[in-house]
Scaffold this motif. Structure first.
Motif, PDB file in Angstrom:
ATOM      1  N   PHE A   1      -1.397   1.489  -4.557  1.00 19.08           N
ATOM      2  CA  PHE A   1      -0.539   0.226  -4.300  1.00 19.08           C
ATOM      3  C   PHE A   1       0.499   0.419  -5.047  1.00 19.08           C
ATOM      4  N   ALA A   2       1.597   0.273  -4.265  1.00 15.15           N
ATOM      5  CA  ALA A   2       3.030   0.577  -4.820  1.00 15.15           C
ATOM      6  C   ALA A   2       3.651  -0.867  -5.662  1.00 15.15           C
ATOM      7  N   ASN A   3       4.061  -0.639  -6.686  1.00 15.62           N
ATOM      8  CA  ASN A   3       4.720  -1.990  -7.564  1.00 15.62           C
ATOM      9  C   ASN A   3       6.169  -1.952  -7.372  1.00 15.62           C
ATOM     10  N   SER A   4       6.701  -2.988  -7.031  1.00 15.96           N
ATOM     11  CA  SER A   4       8.059  -3.217  -6.781  1.00 15.96           C
ATOM     12  C   SER A   4       9.199  -3.409  -7.999  1.00 15.96           C
ATOM     13  N   ASP A   5       8.306  -3.370  -9.207  1.00 15.37           N
ATOM     14  CA  ASP A   5       8.857  -3.669 -10.219  1.00 15.37           C
ATOM     15  C   ASP A   5       8.919  -2.470 -11.510  1.00 15.37           C
ATOM     16  N   GLU A   6       9.958  -1.429 -11.245  1.00 13.89           N
ATOM     17  CA  GLU A   6      10.138  -0.294 -12.152  1.00 13.89           C
ATOM     18  C   GLU A   6       9.940  -0.811 -13.604  1.00 13.89           C
ATOM     19  N   ASN A   7      10.378  -1.808 -14.023  1.00 14.63           N
ATOM     20  CA  ASN A   7      10.255  -2.119 -15.501  1.00 14.63           C
ATOM     21  C   ASN A   7       8.818  -2.173 -16.017  1.00 14.63           C
ATOM     22  N   GLN A   8       7.946  -2.454 -15.207  1.00 14.15           N
ATOM     23  CA  GLN A   8       6.602  -2.440 -15.837  1.00 14.15           C
ATOM     24  C   GLN A   8       6.046  -0.873 -15.746  1.00 14.15           C
ATOM     25  N   THR A   9       6.589  -0.268 -14.767  1.00 17.29           N
ATOM     26  CA  THR A   9       6.210   1.388 -14.957  1.00 17.29           C
ATOM     27  C   THR A   9       6.803   2.013 -15.944  1.00 17.29           C
ATOM     28  N   ARG A  10       8.012   1.576 -16.368  1.00 18.42           N
ATOM     29  CA  ARG A  10       8.639   2.315 -17.472  1.00 18.42           C
ATOM     30  C   ARG A  10       9.319   0.948 -18.333  1.00 18.42           C
ATOM     31  N   PRO A  11       8.375   0.628 -19.541  1.00 24.87           N
ATOM     32  CA  PRO A  11       8.688  -0.726 -20.149  1.00 24.87           C
ATOM     33  C   PRO A  11       9.846  -0.142 -20.918  1.00 24.87           C
ATOM     34  N   ALA A  12      10.850  -1.294 -21.065  1.00 24.75           N
ATOM     35  CA  ALA A  12      11.935  -1.226 -22.026  1.00 24.75           C
ATOM     36  C   ALA A  12      11.717  -0.643 -23.288  1.00 24.75           C
ATOM     37  N   ALA A  13      12.761   0.163 -24.059  1.00 24.22           N
ATOM     38  CA  ALA A  13      12.570   0.589 -25.171  1.00 24.22           C
ATOM     39  C   ALA A  13      12.803  -0.428 -26.390  1.00 24.22           C
TER      40      ALA A  13
ATOM     41  N   LEU B   1       0.926  -1.181   0.033  1.00 22.86           N
ATOM     42  CA  LEU B   1       0.059   0.030   0.028  1.00 22.86           C
ATOM     43  C   LEU B   1       0.840   1.226  -0.002  1.00 22.86           C
ATOM     44  N   PHE B   2       0.218   2.141  -0.804  1.00 22.23           N
ATOM     45  CA  PHE B   2       0.983   3.562  -0.616  1.00 22.23           C
ATOM     46  C   PHE B   2       0.759   4.210   0.772  1.00 22.23           C
ATOM     47  N   THR B   3       1.868   4.751   1.305  1.00 20.97           N
ATOM     48  CA  THR B   3       1.585   5.384   2.577  1.00 20.97           C
ATOM     49  C   THR B   3       0.715   6.911   2.667  1.00 20.97           C
ATOM     50  N   GLU B   4       0.263   7.272   3.392  1.00 20.80           N
ATOM     51  CA  GLU B   4      -0.570   8.395   3.316  1.00 20.80           C
ATOM     52  C   GLU B   4       0.462   9.718   2.795  1.00 20.80           C
ATOM     53  N   ASP B   5       1.754   9.610   3.167  1.00 22.32           N
ATOM     54  CA  ASP B   5       2.547  10.752   2.531  1.00 22.32           C
ATOM     55  C   ASP B   5       2.670  10.448   1.092  1.00 22.32           C
ATOM     56  N   GLU B   6       2.744   9.411   0.631  1.00 21.90           N
ATOM     57  CA  GLU B   6       2.759   8.884  -0.845  1.00 21.90           C
ATOM     58  C   GLU B   6       1.823   9.376  -1.617  1.00 21.90           C
ATOM     59  N   MET B   7       0.716   9.366  -1.044  1.00 17.52           N
ATOM     60  CA  MET B   7      -0.755   9.678  -1.692  1.00 17.52           C
ATOM     61  C   MET B   7      -0.937  11.141  -2.041  1.00 17.52           C
ATOM     62  N   ARG B   8      -0.967  11.377  -3.350  1.00 11.06           N
ATOM     63  CA  ARG B   8      -1.161  12.633  -3.861  1.00 11.06           C
ATOM     64  C   ARG B   8      -2.354  13.129  -4.202  1.00 11.06           C
ATOM     65  N   ILE B   9      -3.238  12.378  -4.375  1.00  7.90           N
ATOM     66  CA  ILE B   9      -4.723  12.412  -4.768  1.00  7.90           C
ATOM     67  C   ILE B   9      -5.465  12.280  -3.576  1.00  7.90           C
ATOM     68  N   ARG B  10      -5.997  13.548  -3.060  1.00  9.08           N
ATOM     69  CA  ARG B  10      -6.816  13.666  -1.759  1.00  9.08           C
ATOM     70  C   ARG B  10      -8.217  13.655  -2.166  1.00  9.08           C
ATOM     71  N   LYS B  11      -8.625  13.889  -3.398  1.00  9.05           N
ATOM     72  CA  LYS B  11     -10.071  13.934  -3.554  1.00  9.05           C
ATOM     73  C   LYS B  11     -10.762  12.655  -3.804  1.00  9.05           C
ATOM     74  N   PRO B  12     -12.030  12.192  -3.007  1.00  6.96           N
ATOM     75  CA  PRO B  12     -12.679  10.974  -2.826  1.00  6.96           C
ATOM     76  C   PRO B  12     -12.953  10.744  -4.440  1.00  6.96           C
ATOM     77  N   ALA B  13     -13.006   9.435  -4.513  1.00  6.86           N
ATOM     78  CA  ALA B  13     -13.637   8.929  -5.844  1.00  6.86           C
ATOM     79  C   ALA B  13     -14.988   9.314  -6.051  1.00  6.86           C
ATOM     80  N   LYS B  14     -15.442   9.016  -7.199  1.00  7.02           N
ATOM     81  CA  LYS B  14     -16.836   9.436  -7.607  1.00  7.02           C
ATOM     82  C   LYS B  14     -17.950   8.352  -6.947  1.00  7.02           C
ATOM     83  N   THR B  15     -19.006   8.894  -6.344  1.00  8.73           N
ATOM     84  CA  THR B  15     -19.945   7.982  -5.496  1.00  8.73           C
ATOM     85  C   THR B  15     -20.425   6.990  -6.458  1.00  8.73           C
TER      86      THR B  15
END
Length: 226
Positions: free
Chosen positions: A185-197, A90-104
């Motif tokens: 949710f934080a992903n441990s694998d940065e290769n998925q966040t930045r796919p290889a060129a 889980l992201f920590t609350e400090d890492e959460m940058r989105i403060r607005k609730p999701a739409k009902t």
């Protein structure tokens, strides 16, 4: 005359093999792309056989990392493939940058690497207090969204790679995230966040550096060592 011819042949052989012998011993290091306008690129060849590569042009940034080796006067780069089923937290609350609730009526799971970027292609299973479940796959923005009646309470979420058949990695949803109907949710694998060129890339060893030789879409400038 025979001696002169022999010396000439030896000199020619030494010159032709220069790229395959002398530079190989000194290849590890930091390289910068030269001779290509409006394109910035760096290549780091580690002594441990690992490499890191990046290229930037306009608003496009590309990355790759993995292993390298030398074969017949070429440096061969092989990118590390993304993990089929990385680990999450889980992201920590400090890492959460989105403060607005999701739409009902909607629940949102954000998947990514904090301060790096989103992760697409992660399957998320949403489970309510009554046992109702829905699944969604994170999109290019890292968002997995489902429609859930407002009467339901979000209790936990399971994550795994969209192509994976592994067990779900389950997380209880914190009270504040339940209230806002949005969790990250934080992903441990940065290769998925930045796919290889690229999967593989070949660079020819030249006297003054390394030159990409097998990719039509790549620039033909020279990587020089700094």
């Amino acid at each position: 005359m025979k001696t002169a011819i022999t010396l000439l042949m030896l000199s020619s052989l030494a010159h032709s093999s220069f790229a395959e012998t002398k530079p190989v011993n000194n290849l590890p290091g930091h390289y910068y792309l030269q001779g290509v306008r409006e394109v910035g690129s760096e290549l780091l060849l580690g002594k441990d056989g690992q490499f890191q590569w990046m290229m930037s042009y306009g608003a496009v940034d590309q990355y790759a990392q993995g292993t390298w080796l030398v074969d017949k006067g070429n440096v061969l780069l092989a990118s590390t493939p993304a993990a089929e089923n990385p680990s999450f937290r889980l992201f920590t609350e400090d890492e959460m940058r989105i403060r607005k609730p999701a739409k009902t009526g909607t629940w949102v799971a954000i998947v990514g690497v904090p301060r790096v970027g989103p992760t697409p292609g992660i399957e998320v299973k949403f489970e309510s207090k009554t046992g109702k479940t829905l699944t969604a796959i994170s999109d290019a923005n890292g968002d997995a969204i489902v429609n859930m009646p407002d009467s339901e309470e979000w209790m936990r979420a399971g994550l795994r790679g969209a192509k994976s058949k592994s067990d779900w990695q389950w997380f209880a949803i914190p009270a504040e995230r339940k209230k806002d109907r949005i969790a990250a949710f934080a992903n441990s694998d940065e290769n998925q966040t930045r796919p290889a060129a690229f999967e593989k890339l070949q660079l020819k060893i030249e006297e003054k550096g390394l030159r990409i030789s097998d990719q039509e879409a790549m620039p033909r400038g020279l990587y020089t060592k700094q």
